[in-house]
Motif scaffolding. Structure first.
Motif, PDB file in Angstrom:
ATOM      1  N   ALA A   9     -30.826  57.196 -14.439  1.00 30.08           N
ATOM      2  CA  ALA A   9     -29.822  57.866 -15.020  1.00 30.08           C
ATOM      3  C   ALA A   9     -28.377  57.074 -15.142  1.00 30.08           C
ATOM      4  N   TYR A  10     -28.647  55.761 -14.901  1.00 29.86           N
ATOM      5  CA  TYR A  10     -26.874  55.154 -14.493  1.00 29.86           C
ATOM      6  C   TYR A  10     -26.489  54.917 -15.810  1.00 29.86           C
ATOM      7  N   ARG A  11     -26.870  55.118 -16.826  1.00 30.65           N
ATOM      8  CA  ARG A  11     -26.035  54.912 -18.055  1.00 30.65           C
ATOM      9  C   ARG A  11     -25.113  56.130 -18.143  1.00 30.65           C
ATOM     10  N   GLN A  12     -25.431  57.147 -17.685  1.00 32.59           N
ATOM     11  CA  GLN A  12     -24.593  58.446 -17.430  1.00 32.59           C
ATOM     12  C   GLN A  12     -23.542  58.154 -16.777  1.00 32.59           C
ATOM     13  N   ARG A  13     -23.512  57.374 -15.632  1.00 31.49           N
ATOM     14  CA  ARG A  13     -22.719  56.858 -14.703  1.00 31.49           C
ATOM     15  C   ARG A  13     -21.585  55.999 -15.567  1.00 31.49           C
ATOM     16  N   VAL A  14     -22.301  54.919 -16.080  1.00 30.65           N
ATOM     17  CA  VAL A  14     -21.384  54.008 -16.801  1.00 30.65           C
ATOM     18  C   VAL A  14     -20.423  54.539 -17.650  1.00 30.65           C
ATOM     19  N   TYR A  15     -20.953  55.476 -18.493  1.00 31.50           N
ATOM     20  CA  TYR A  15     -20.236  56.141 -19.567  1.00 31.50           C
ATOM     21  C   TYR A  15     -19.649  57.532 -19.274  1.00 31.50           C
ATOM     22  N   ALA A  16     -19.599  57.673 -17.923  1.00 27.43           N
ATOM     23  CA  ALA A  16     -18.831  59.210 -17.599  1.00 27.43           C
ATOM     24  C   ALA A  16     -17.766  59.343 -18.188  1.00 27.43           C
ATOM     25  N   PRO A  17     -17.384  60.658 -18.752  1.00 26.35           N
ATOM     26  CA  PRO A  17     -16.012  60.623 -19.239  1.00 26.35           C
ATOM     27  C   PRO A  17     -15.172  60.811 -18.151  1.00 26.35           C
ATOM     28  N   ASP A  18     -15.438  60.969 -16.798  1.00 26.24           N
ATOM     29  CA  ASP A  18     -14.459  60.896 -15.461  1.00 26.24           C
ATOM     30  C   ASP A  18     -14.430  59.537 -15.087  1.00 26.24           C
ATOM     31  N   ARG A  19     -14.933  58.668 -15.687  1.00 25.56           N
ATOM     32  CA  ARG A  19     -14.509  57.006 -14.993  1.00 25.56           C
ATOM     33  C   ARG A  19     -12.971  56.938 -14.851  1.00 25.56           C
ATOM     34  N   LEU A  20     -12.732  56.176 -13.859  1.00 22.47           N
ATOM     35  CA  LEU A  20     -11.173  55.857 -13.584  1.00 22.47           C
ATOM     36  C   LEU A  20     -11.189  54.466 -14.575  1.00 22.47           C
ATOM     37  N   LYS A  21     -10.144  54.847 -15.527  1.00 21.52           N
ATOM     38  CA  LYS A  21     -10.014  53.848 -16.599  1.00 21.52           C
ATOM     39  C   LYS A  21      -8.797  52.814 -16.376  1.00 21.52           C
ATOM     40  N   TYR A  22      -7.775  53.245 -15.722  1.00 23.47           N
ATOM     41  CA  TYR A  22      -7.022  52.261 -15.397  1.00 23.47           C
ATOM     42  C   TYR A  22      -5.915  52.476 -14.089  1.00 23.47           C
ATOM     43  N   PRO A  23      -5.365  51.355 -13.716  1.00 20.64           N
ATOM     44  CA  PRO A  23      -4.646  51.722 -12.310  1.00 20.64           C
ATOM     45  C   PRO A  23      -3.849  53.227 -12.542  1.00 20.64           C
ATOM     46  N   MET A  24      -3.551  53.831 -11.223  1.00 21.24           N
ATOM     47  CA  MET A  24      -2.544  54.955 -11.156  1.00 21.24           C
ATOM     48  C   MET A  24      -1.984  55.081 -10.010  1.00 21.24           C
ATOM     49  N   ARG A  25      -0.702  55.697 -10.376  1.00 31.56           N
ATOM     50  CA  ARG A  25       0.148  55.896  -8.989  1.00 31.56           C
ATOM     51  C   ARG A  25       0.362  57.581  -8.901  1.00 31.56           C
ATOM     52  N   ARG A  26       0.158  57.869  -7.516  1.00 34.52           N
ATOM     53  CA  ARG A  26       0.272  59.272  -7.120  1.00 34.52           C
ATOM     54  C   ARG A  26       1.645  59.933  -7.752  1.00 34.52           C
ATOM     55  N   ILE A  27       1.563  61.118  -8.203  1.00 36.08           N
ATOM     56  CA  ILE A  27       2.895  61.703  -8.661  1.00 36.08           C
ATOM     57  C   ILE A  27       2.985  63.064  -7.654  1.00 36.08           C
ATOM     58  N   GLY A  28       1.883  63.622  -7.549  1.00 38.91           N
ATOM     59  CA  GLY A  28       1.844  64.967  -6.849  1.00 38.91           C
ATOM     60  C   GLY A  28       1.665  64.809  -5.259  1.00 38.91           C
ATOM     61  N   ALA A  29       1.179  66.051  -4.619  1.00 38.47           N
ATOM     62  CA  ALA A  29       1.053  65.783  -3.241  1.00 38.47           C
ATOM     63  C   ALA A  29      -0.075  65.382  -2.947  1.00 38.47           C
ATOM     64  N   ARG A  30      -0.223  64.751  -1.674  1.00 39.13           N
ATOM     65  CA  ARG A  30      -1.558  63.983  -1.406  1.00 39.13           C
ATOM     66  C   ARG A  30      -2.685  65.213  -1.275  1.00 39.13           C
ATOM     67  N   GLY A  31      -3.839  64.982  -2.124  1.00 38.40           N
ATOM     68  CA  GLY A  31      -4.901  65.834  -2.479  1.00 38.40           C
ATOM     69  C   GLY A  31      -5.014  66.451  -3.674  1.00 38.40           C
ATOM     70  N   GLU A  32      -3.644  66.738  -4.170  1.00 38.58           N
ATOM     71  CA  GLU A  32      -3.711  67.442  -5.355  1.00 38.58           C
ATOM     72  C   GLU A  32      -4.466  66.767  -6.662  1.00 38.58           C
ATOM     73  N   GLY A  33      -4.325  65.541  -6.578  1.00 43.25           N
ATOM     74  CA  GLY A  33      -5.049  64.908  -7.615  1.00 43.25           C
ATOM     75  C   GLY A  33      -4.022  64.691  -9.074  1.00 43.25           C
TER      76      GLY A  33
END
Ligand code: SF4
Length: 735
Positions: A60-84
């Protein structure tokens, strides 16, 4: 092997052979179909037996590679820790920030305030292990690296104290020489535990070899392979093993010649087992009251094990993931030695049922300099001296299961440092470390957290900077696998998606920003070549083209066979040179909870704990077939296979008015989880099973709606370092 074929449609389809290894216990062949730069389907090994066939997760790894929720670029947190809540940033900004924070924290608080942890994830010799970031941090002056393994620290403790060696597992083909196989707390049909373990067990069953399964659950392995199921109360396995020893001693069925030749301390163990030491004979009736296993069953099994030779006691690692789990492993080894089953065809040293990594070797790509922080920190009192022998995850000043407490309390709590920065690679610690709510609390205390990940995990939500890594299908790697033993070249199948990078690229770019000009002057290809040069692979280019090199080793490999067949020339690396049923090393640790002989010690949160009046059910946290720890929990095809639920016995469910599929609340003083119930006879009364790995997802009231078992587990290691993830009391009620 890479091949091309015309599928009759426009454009050619490539089929790339690569290797899956997802911290799951397996290492399997994937044949990945690629067309127009995209993966279209995944097949597996269909060659000669034994095939290295992939499980449902690899397929099933194909669905993992193309999962819509893959992280796509670097990110910086703007909310509280854990809020996402995060915002997109560039790689330059992300890496500049990480490098700047590493330098600031080191300068302000010292190197010991920097923590690094990596889990196996999709492991490999270059990208997937400690080496890459350990080298970077060691070149900077060191870092705090915890010691201890979640999977089988209890087994390592027992093996090092008893055999002096933590690599004492046979290859699975040795099972075919057995006359009796005892699967103790072991479910390889679901947990894999080396590719082809189930295949060899099926062959053993077809050959008429009797198989007995001891487990609180009627597992898929039990259902398909075992002739007999013996349910046992969690945390009491050592008591049953010790009562079996009592039967064998009382009836004088032990292999005395083996004991005299190869072991020390049998008489001291005998004094304990027969009650000479403490006035309590460890009889089958004594064990029945503790384990729930009828005395007659224990008696029958003890005699069958003693008389049937060779017999393989396959001591699964789950019963060792309990409070005092070390004692279960020590007792299993003692029983294996008492019956003379160590180091012989068809026997088993009762070591952990895991990979025999000493069969295969690799060169090192990136070398790790000495860690100055390890050198300046005295070894903790709870650490077995031989644990620092260089075995994986052996170094470090703090047991990993104490790290949450260490972050929260630091020097004022007696820990070597105040921790400020945590760098995490493919490691979902909020989900997978015990006591998730407390881990989350600890992460809130840190000044800076970096997480390298493929998905926005529960842990990534606490990061200041999230760095997206590619999957193993998007990079080259080499690794080893069993069985049969092989080296695998993990060919890159597609280019990294979105802005994701390989772990090595991230380390290289960080090192440049940190001014570590000597970090790495080689490409991925050059490093892989260097690693392969240190192995048995004869030719790198052929290996790379073919994807796999099967090692022509004489099999089966029987652990400790040299030491048993020629003890004079092959003493064990214990102080006595023999199998130490009695260990002076343990006497020297001066901990009454680590006795020199294997003993049954009642766990905390047992059925006799006063807490049981409030929380009467024993929770076990097993491995299910559709996840590898917290990996794959978000994959739709796999979710269809087995809905996440807590398994509860029919009688316990009826007592609570719970019907199959009902939504229930599972709780104790550490947390609350809301999940569906699976009402079944396939778990013994008094025990519930919430498989580990479901994603922690607390609501605004702190109630975990994701069904993460670690919301309920305790962050206190067993005295020998084992993770007690199967020692938890809970209550279950209708939500
Ligand atoms: S997830 Fe594990 S068992 Fe499944 S295919 Fe991959 S390596 Fe094999």
């Amino acid at each position: 092997m890479n091949s091309r074929r015309d599928n009759g449609l426009a454009g050619a389809e490539r089929v790339v052979t690569t290797i899956c290894n997802s911290h799951c216990g397996g290492t399997c062949v994937l044949k990945v179909h690629v067309k127009g730069g995209a993966i279209t389907r995944i097949e597996t090994d269909d060659g000669e037996e034994p095939q290295l066939r992939a499980c449902l997760k690899g397929r099933a790894y194909r669905q993992r590679v193309y999962a819509p929720d893959r992280l796509k670029y670097p990110m910086r947190r703007i909310g509280a820790r854990g809020e996402g809540q995060f915002e997109r940033i560039s790689w330059d900004e992300a890496l500049d920030t990480v490098a700047g924070e590493i330098q600031r924290v080191k300068k302000t608080y010292g190197s010991s305030s920097i923590l690094y942890w990596v889990s196996a994830g999709d492991g490999g010799a270059l990208h997937g292990v400690w080496r890459r970031m350990s080298r970077l941090f060691c070149l900077m002056g060191g870092y705090t690296r915890p010691w201890g393994l979640h999977s089988y620290e209890g087994a390592i403790f027992a093996e090092l104290t008893t055999y002096g060696n933590a690599l004492v597992t046979d290859t699975r083909d040795n099972l075919l020489s057995s006359r009796l196989i005892i699967l103790w707390g072991w479910d390889p049909v679901n947990t894999i535990a080396d590719t082809n373990t189930s295949w060899y067990l099926i062959k053993a069953k077809e050959a008429g070899i009797r198989i007995i399964s001891i487990d609180p659950r009627y597992t898929d392995t039990t259902a398909t392979l075992a002739h007999e199921w013996i349910p046992i109360r969690p945390g009491t396995d050592a008591a049953m093993l010790i009562a079996m020893a009592n039967v064998i001693m009382t009836e004088n069925l032990q292999d005395q010649a083996f004991l005299d030749t190869y072991t020390v301390g049998f008489e001291a163990f005998k004094d304990y087992v027969l009650g000479v030491e403490d006035g309590i004979p460890k009889t089958t009736s004594w064990a029945e009251a503790i384990t729930g296993v009828p005395a007659a069953t224990i008696y029958r099994l003890a005699k069958e094990y003693a008389i049937t030779k060779p017999a393989a006691l396959m001591a699964g690692i789950a019963p060792g993931r309990t409070a005092y789990g070390e004692q279960y492993h020590r007792a299993a080894i003692a029983l294996s030695a008492m019956t003379g089953n160590v180091g012989i065809p068809g026997g088993s040293a009762a070591g952990k049922v895991w990979s025999i990594i000493n069969l295969l070797r690799m060169g090192s790509g990136l070398r790790i300099p000495p860690n100055a922080v390890d050198a300046e920190t005295p070894p903790p009192k709870d650490k077995l001296p031989s644990r620092s022998s260089g075995y994986v995850y052996g170094h470090g000043a703090v047991n990993v299961f104490r790290l949450t407490d260490a972050i929260l309390r630091g020097k004022s709590g007696g820990y070597p440092a105040d921790y400020k920065l945590f760098y995490l690679s493919s490691s979902n610690i909020v989900n997978q470390w015990p006591n998730s709510n407390r881990v989350a609390q600890a992460l809130k205390k840190l000044e800076f957290i970096v997480v390298e990940e493929q998905f926005m995990t529960a842990t990534a939500k606490f990061a200041d900077i999230v760095l997206p890594t590619c999957t193993f299908l998007e990079r080259n790697e080499v690794l080893t696998g069993l069985l049969p033993p092989f080296y695998g070249y993990r060919n890159k199948v597609i280019e990294p998606l979105y802005e994701s990078k390989t772990p090595l690229e991230i380390a290289d770019e960080l090192a440049a920003r940190l001014g570590l000009s000597n970090y790495n002057d080689k490409s991925e290809e050059e490093l892989l070549r260097q690693i392969v040069q240190g192995s048995d692979v004869p030719d790198y280019d052929t290996f790379k083209a073919q994807g796999i090199f099967r090692v022509p080793l004489p099999l089966p490999y029987i652990a400790l066979s040299k030491e048993i067949s020629d003890p004079a020339n092959n003493p064990l690396p214990t102080p006595s040179g023999k199998i130490e049923i009695y260990s002076q090393q343990l006497v020297d640790m001066e901990n009454p909870k680590l006795p020199p002989i294997p003993k049954y010690i009642e766990t905390w949160e047992s059925v006799n704990d006063p807490l049981a009046s409030k929380y009467p059910l024993q929770l076990i946290t097993t491995h299910c077939k559709r996840r590898a720890h917290s990996q794959f929990d978000n994959i739709p095809w796999l979710r269809e296979v087995e809905p996440h639920a807590i398994k509860i016995n029919t009688s316990d469910a009826q007592d609570r008015g719970i019907t199959d599929g009902a939504i229930v609340r599972v709780f104790n003083d550490r947390g609350r989880v809301i999940v569906p119930a699976r009402v079944t006879e396939r778990i013994m009364p008094g025990v519930v099973d919430l498989p580990q790995g479901a994603w922690y997802n607390p609501d605004e009231n702190g109630v975990d709606r994701g069904g993460c078992c670690n919301t309920l587990s305790k962050d206190e290691p067993s005295p020998g370092g084992a993770l007690p993830s199967n020692t938890i009391l809970v209550q279950v009620e209708k939500a």
